[in-house]
Design an enzyme around this catalytic site. Structure first.
Site, PDB file in Angstrom:
ATOM      1  N   ASP A  83      -6.113  18.922  -3.003  1.00  0.00           N
ATOM      2  CA  ASP A  83      -6.751  17.612  -3.203  1.00  0.00           C
ATOM      3  C   ASP A  83      -5.744  16.527  -2.841  1.00  0.00           C
ATOM      4  O   ASP A  83      -4.652  16.475  -3.395  1.00  0.00           O
ATOM      5  CB  ASP A  83      -7.205  17.491  -4.661  1.00  0.00           C
ATOM      6  CG  ASP A  83      -8.248  16.398  -4.848  1.00  0.00           C
ATOM      7  OD1 ASP A  83      -8.236  15.415  -4.070  1.00  0.00           O
ATOM      8  OD2 ASP A  83      -9.061  16.520  -5.779  1.00  0.00           O
ATOM      9  N   ASP A  94      -9.756   9.803  -0.769  1.00  0.00           N
ATOM     10  CA  ASP A  94      -9.629  10.943  -1.674  1.00  0.00           C
ATOM     11  C   ASP A  94     -10.436  12.076  -1.047  1.00  0.00           C
ATOM     12  O   ASP A  94     -11.648  11.932  -0.831  1.00  0.00           O
ATOM     13  CB  ASP A  94     -10.190  10.503  -3.039  1.00  0.00           C
ATOM     14  CG  ASP A  94     -10.044  11.551  -4.132  1.00  0.00           C
ATOM     15  OD1 ASP A  94      -9.521  12.644  -3.869  1.00  0.00           O
ATOM     16  OD2 ASP A  94     -10.484  11.250  -5.269  1.00  0.00           O
ATOM     17  N   HIS A 154     -16.459   9.570  -8.078  1.00  0.00           N
ATOM     18  CA  HIS A 154     -16.066   8.326  -8.732  1.00  0.00           C
ATOM     19  C   HIS A 154     -15.902   7.205  -7.733  1.00  0.00           C
ATOM     20  O   HIS A 154     -15.569   7.427  -6.567  1.00  0.00           O
ATOM     21  CB  HIS A 154     -14.749   8.539  -9.481  1.00  0.00           C
ATOM     22  CG  HIS A 154     -13.710   9.234  -8.635  1.00  0.00           C
ATOM     23  ND1 HIS A 154     -12.759   8.552  -7.933  1.00  0.00           N
ATOM     24  CD2 HIS A 154     -13.527  10.555  -8.326  1.00  0.00           C
ATOM     25  CE1 HIS A 154     -12.011   9.422  -7.256  1.00  0.00           C
ATOM     26  NE2 HIS A 154     -12.467  10.644  -7.460  1.00  0.00           N
ATOM     27  N   HIS A 162     -10.018   5.993 -10.270  1.00  0.00           N
ATOM     28  CA  HIS A 162     -11.290   6.157 -10.993  1.00  0.00           C
ATOM     29  C   HIS A 162     -11.732   4.787 -11.495  1.00  0.00           C
ATOM     30  O   HIS A 162     -11.304   4.329 -12.549  1.00  0.00           O
ATOM     31  CB  HIS A 162     -11.146   7.156 -12.148  1.00  0.00           C
ATOM     32  CG  HIS A 162     -11.058   8.577 -11.675  1.00  0.00           C
ATOM     33  ND1 HIS A 162     -12.119   9.453 -11.735  1.00  0.00           N
ATOM     34  CD2 HIS A 162     -10.050   9.257 -11.082  1.00  0.00           C
ATOM     35  CE1 HIS A 162     -11.752  10.625 -11.215  1.00  0.00           C
ATOM     36  NE2 HIS A 162     -10.500  10.534 -10.810  1.00  0.00           N
ATOM     37  N   GLU A 187     -17.562  14.576  -5.005  1.00  0.00           N
ATOM     38  CA  GLU A 187     -16.850  15.852  -5.102  1.00  0.00           C
ATOM     39  C   GLU A 187     -17.562  16.875  -5.974  1.00  0.00           C
ATOM     40  O   GLU A 187     -17.281  16.984  -7.150  1.00  0.00           O
ATOM     41  CB  GLU A 187     -15.410  15.643  -5.585  1.00  0.00           C
ATOM     42  CG  GLU A 187     -15.226  14.814  -6.824  1.00  0.00           C
ATOM     43  CD  GLU A 187     -13.738  14.635  -7.177  1.00  0.00           C
ATOM     44  OE1 GLU A 187     -12.994  15.622  -7.116  1.00  0.00           O
ATOM     45  OE2 GLU A 187     -13.349  13.507  -7.488  1.00  0.00           O
ATOM     46  N   GLU A 281     -14.631  17.548  -1.087  1.00  0.00           N
ATOM     47  CA  GLU A 281     -14.642  16.112  -1.401  1.00  0.00           C
ATOM     48  C   GLU A 281     -14.433  15.262  -0.161  1.00  0.00           C
ATOM     49  O   GLU A 281     -13.591  15.566   0.683  1.00  0.00           O
ATOM     50  CB  GLU A 281     -13.535  15.800  -2.426  1.00  0.00           C
ATOM     51  CG  GLU A 281     -13.459  14.329  -2.837  1.00  0.00           C
ATOM     52  CD  GLU A 281     -12.435  14.066  -3.942  1.00  0.00           C
ATOM     53  OE1 GLU A 281     -11.485  14.866  -4.059  1.00  0.00           O
ATOM     54  OE2 GLU A 281     -12.594  13.065  -4.659  1.00  0.00           O
TER      55      GLU A 281
HETATM   56 MN    MN Z   1      -9.700  14.351  -5.027  1.00  0.00          MN
HETATM   57 MN    MN Z   2     -11.722  12.445  -6.504  1.00  0.00          MN
END
Ligand code: MN
Ligand code: MN
Length: 296
Positions: A83, A94, A154, A162, A187, A281
């Site tokens: 990630d 992200d 998010h 976030h 995600e 994601e």
């Molecule tokens: Mn992530």
């Molecule tokens: Mn994320």
């Protein structure tokens, strides 16, 4: 550069790093080398690091970051989630990918990628987050797997990973509607149908964030000033700080900041029944009549 361009610049870097690291995650490779490789590629490509690279193996759904001296090694038969967070002037991308080292779990990984693709295609101004969650749940269950219900996508905003609003991975009551110009990470996570489909808090993740300032002296004071200047509101890891402030003095200062609650620690998030977890994601910009993926 306008804001949207910065999001796309960050996304392009994150996608390049993701595609490269995908080819390098193999049995025998150390988790810490994956973390450091992702972080150094990000900088080489001109990006800032939005959060430490997570290397989440099997039942760990999120938030495993290598500490200094980590000996964790990738093995055949594992599901490895990488990630990646990149920012350009605080505008964040992200993105995550699952590397499947167990052929039996390939359909579960394919399913999470399909669920992400279906969810992204729904994105446009006015769509309810709960409708996207319902579609993700339906897509995953249709293929014989289960989503993780207590992890969500998010909203992203400048220097904030976030930013309040979420995109659930199941049907429910998240009735807010997406707005033009908002940026979201979407995600989904999949588990086997006999797994719980929930995560619990596990051991400390080695990921931290600035919490509050307090009157301090000496090394802890210097360390806290460095954290505020270098990471602002973004998460950071102990490996970075203890490299910058080496030796017993650094370790002591770090533990002082923790006990005085100037910084707080994130837990690892572990699938409750211990089953393997897959994740996919992307980051998307909401447009009036559709979407643009920044991380493709
Ligand atoms: Mn992530
Ligand atoms: Mn994320």
């Amino acid at each position: 550069m306008d804001v949207e361009e910065q999001y796309f610049k960050a996304g392009k870097i994150a996608a390049k790093v993701r595609e490269q690291i995908k080819t390098e995650v193999k049995p025998g490779v150390k988790a810490i080398d994956i973390c450091e490789r992702v972080e150094s590629m990000t900088k080489q490509l001109g990006g800032g690091i939005a959060f430490p690279c997570n290397v989440d193996i099997n039942q760990v759904a999120a938030h495993y970051v290598s500490p200094i001296g980590d000996t964790t090694t990738i093995q055949q038969g594992q599901l490895v989630k990488v990630d990646i967070g990149v920012h350009v002037d605080g505008y964040i991308a992200d993105t995550a990918v699952t590397i499947c080292l167990d052929p039996a779990l390939a359909p579960m990984v394919k399913t999470v990628e399909e669920a992400l693709a279906v969810a992204v295609k729904m994105v446009k101004a006015g769509v309810r987050a709960s409708d996207i969650g319902a579609t993700i749940e339906h897509t995953i269950k249709n293929r014989g797997f289960k989503p993780i219900r207590n992890l969500t996508g998010h909203k992203l905003s400048r220097y904030i990973v976030h930013a309040g609003r979420s995109i659930p991975n199941v049907a429910g009551y998240d009735l807010h509607r997406l707005e033009e110009g908002e940026v979201y990470a979407i995600e989904p996570f999949t588990v086997l149908s006999n797994a719980t489909g929930e995560v619990r808090d596990g051991a400390p993740s080695n990921i931290y964030r600035f919490e509050k300032k307090r009157p301090l002296e000496g090394a802890p004071k210097q360390m806290l000033a460095f954290i505020q200047q270098e990471y602002r509101t973004l998460p950071f890891c102990s490996r970075w700080l203890l490299t910058r402030f080496p030796g017993p003095e650094g370790v002591k200062a770090f533990s002082d900041l923790l006990t005085s609650r100037c910084i707080m620690s994130y837990p690892q998030l572990i699938e409750k029944s211990g089953g393997p977890v897959a994740q996919a994601e992307h980051t998307v910009v909401v447009e009036k009549d559709g979407y643009r993926i920044t991380t493709s």
